[in-house]
Motif scaffolding. Structure first.
Motif, PDB file in Angstrom:
ATOM      1  N   UNK A 148       0.846  -1.181   0.000  1.00 45.82           N
ATOM      2  CA  UNK A 148       0.000   0.000   0.000  1.00 45.82           C
ATOM      3  C   UNK A 148       0.892   1.245   0.000  1.00 45.82           C
ATOM      4  N   UNK A 149       0.571   2.213  -0.834  1.00 43.19           N
ATOM      5  CA  UNK A 149       1.358   3.431  -0.929  1.00 43.19           C
ATOM      6  C   UNK A 149       0.684   4.563  -0.152  1.00 43.19           C
ATOM      7  N   UNK A 150       1.447   5.173   0.724  1.00 37.49           N
ATOM      8  CA  UNK A 150       0.900   6.282   1.509  1.00 37.49           C
ATOM      9  C   UNK A 150       0.719   7.513   0.616  1.00 37.49           C
ATOM     10  N   UNK A 151      -0.360   8.276   0.848  1.00 33.23           N
ATOM     11  CA  UNK A 151      -0.576   9.501   0.070  1.00 33.23           C
ATOM     12  C   UNK A 151       0.604  10.455   0.199  1.00 33.23           C
ATOM     13  N   UNK A 152       0.827  11.229  -0.838  1.00 32.90           N
ATOM     14  CA  UNK A 152       1.860  12.261  -0.886  1.00 32.90           C
ATOM     15  C   UNK A 152       3.274  11.680  -0.873  1.00 32.90           C
ATOM     16  N   UNK A 153       3.404  10.393  -1.234  1.00 28.71           N
ATOM     17  CA  UNK A 153       4.725   9.806  -1.405  1.00 28.71           C
ATOM     18  C   UNK A 153       5.023   9.665  -2.891  1.00 28.71           C
ATOM     19  N   UNK A 154       6.289   9.449  -3.215  1.00 27.24           N
ATOM     20  CA  UNK A 154       6.683   9.251  -4.613  1.00 27.24           C
ATOM     21  C   UNK A 154       5.952   8.067  -5.231  1.00 27.24           C
ATOM     22  N   UNK A 155       5.841   6.971  -4.471  1.00 29.30           N
ATOM     23  CA  UNK A 155       5.183   5.782  -5.010  1.00 29.30           C
ATOM     24  C   UNK A 155       3.697   6.031  -5.269  1.00 29.30           C
ATOM     25  N   UNK A 156       3.056   6.788  -4.399  1.00 31.60           N
ATOM     26  CA  UNK A 156       1.639   7.105  -4.601  1.00 31.60           C
ATOM     27  C   UNK A 156       1.463   7.958  -5.858  1.00 31.60           C
ATOM     28  N   UNK A 157       2.367   8.916  -6.038  1.00 32.23           N
ATOM     29  CA  UNK A 157       2.309   9.773  -7.227  1.00 32.23           C
ATOM     30  C   UNK A 157       2.504   8.973  -8.505  1.00 32.23           C
ATOM     31  N   UNK A 200      -2.637   3.903  -5.223  1.00 39.47           N
ATOM     32  CA  UNK A 200      -2.743   3.340  -3.877  1.00 39.47           C
ATOM     33  C   UNK A 200      -1.919   2.081  -3.672  1.00 39.47           C
ATOM     34  N   UNK A 201      -1.676   1.311  -4.725  1.00 34.06           N
ATOM     35  CA  UNK A 201      -0.952   0.050  -4.600  1.00 34.06           C
ATOM     36  C   UNK A 201       0.075  -0.113  -5.712  1.00 34.06           C
ATOM     37  N   UNK A 202       1.100  -0.918  -5.431  1.00 33.76           N
ATOM     38  CA  UNK A 202       2.044  -1.337  -6.462  1.00 33.76           C
ATOM     39  C   UNK A 202       2.687  -2.637  -6.020  1.00 33.76           C
ATOM     40  N   UNK A 203       3.427  -3.248  -6.920  1.00 31.04           N
ATOM     41  CA  UNK A 203       4.170  -4.466  -6.610  1.00 31.04           C
ATOM     42  C   UNK A 203       5.588  -4.075  -6.216  1.00 31.04           C
ATOM     43  N   UNK A 204       6.070  -4.609  -5.096  1.00 29.17           N
ATOM     44  CA  UNK A 204       7.442  -4.347  -4.651  1.00 29.17           C
ATOM     45  C   UNK A 204       8.268  -5.621  -4.775  1.00 29.17           C
ATOM     46  N   UNK A 205       9.440  -5.487  -5.397  1.00 28.59           N
ATOM     47  CA  UNK A 205      10.353  -6.612  -5.588  1.00 28.59           C
ATOM     48  C   UNK A 205      11.723  -6.214  -5.055  1.00 28.59           C
TER      49      UNK A 205
END
Length: 239
Positions: A111-120, A124-129
């Protein structure tokens, strides 16, 4: 034993990609023989014809050469890279005689927190490897990759121990057309330091990469930390 699955398409193409990845990373050095057909059959738990078809593809692509009674020899260990007119960094190291090995440390949906690079980048979500690269059996690069959730439903992340991330992305019918790299000097935190066997606070090379598809959509963002005390980052350009 390496698991291949018919769910991912023809077995011989999966084996071809795994063997190609080993060639490009120096596991099978140039001018040496790859394992025999019976050894590959046992490793992948497939038939002789499947192994032979994989080898035929690599011969056709110019990586291998087969001679009766002499086995199958590696005759090329570089690929055409979309990343630049030059060679991939790992290919430069392999040409110098190094062996590059990869280890998958983890893969999950986050889950990506709002106002973070990943959220931008991904919402809301992405795959992390998380992966670790070894240079001649010593930890050298720590990578964290983040992938868009869109169009990634069929990706088999467990295959990343044996196959290129970008090959897996292309298997989802995604063509990466644009890459942007940023370089900086960064201090190792305790987590990265532990994995690279360096002290927390030690200066490392940090590479941030943005990868886009043909329509300009962000597909991957990654952060890599390189222990350049072991080996400096090298880029060769053929103009």
């Amino acid at each position: 034993m390496v698991n291949v699955s018919r769910k991912k398409g023809p077995l011989y193409l999966q084996i071809k990609n795994i063997l190609k990845d080993r060639i490009l990373h120096g596991v099978y050095p140039i001018q040496t023989n790859i394992p025999s057909e019976p050894q590959l059959e046992e490793e992948f738990q497939v038939s002789k014809i499947t192994v032979r078809n994989a080898i035929k593809e690599l011969v056709k692509d110019g990586y291998l050469e087969t001679k009766s009674g002499k086995g199958t020899r590696v005759i090329r260990n570089t690929s055409i890279s979309r990343l630049s007119k030059g060679k991939r960094f790992t290919e430069v190291l392999v040409e110098k005689g190094h062996i590059i090995q990869k280890k998958l440390l983890g893969a999950d949906t986050i889950e990506n927190a709002p106002e973070t690079t990943l959220y931008t980048l991904f919402g809301e979500q992405c795959i992390q490897i998380e992966r670790l690269y070894y240079l001649d059996n010593e930890p050298y690069i720590h990578y964290t990759h983040y992938l868009t959730m869109q169009r990634m439903e069929g990706i088999e992340l467990t295959h990343l121990n044996a196959q290129s991330l970008y090959d897996l992305i292309e298997e989802q019918d995604i063509t990466l057309e644009k890459f942007r790299d940023q370089f900086a000097v960064a201090k190792a935190d305790s987590y990265v330091g532990e994995r690279l066997n360096v002290q927390a606070g030690e200066a490392l090379l940090k590479r941030s990469r943005y990868s886009y598809d043909e329509e300009g959509n962000i597909i991957e963002y990654s952060e890599g930390y390189y222990n350049t005390e072991m080996q400096q980052y090298i880029v060769n350009y053929d103009i």
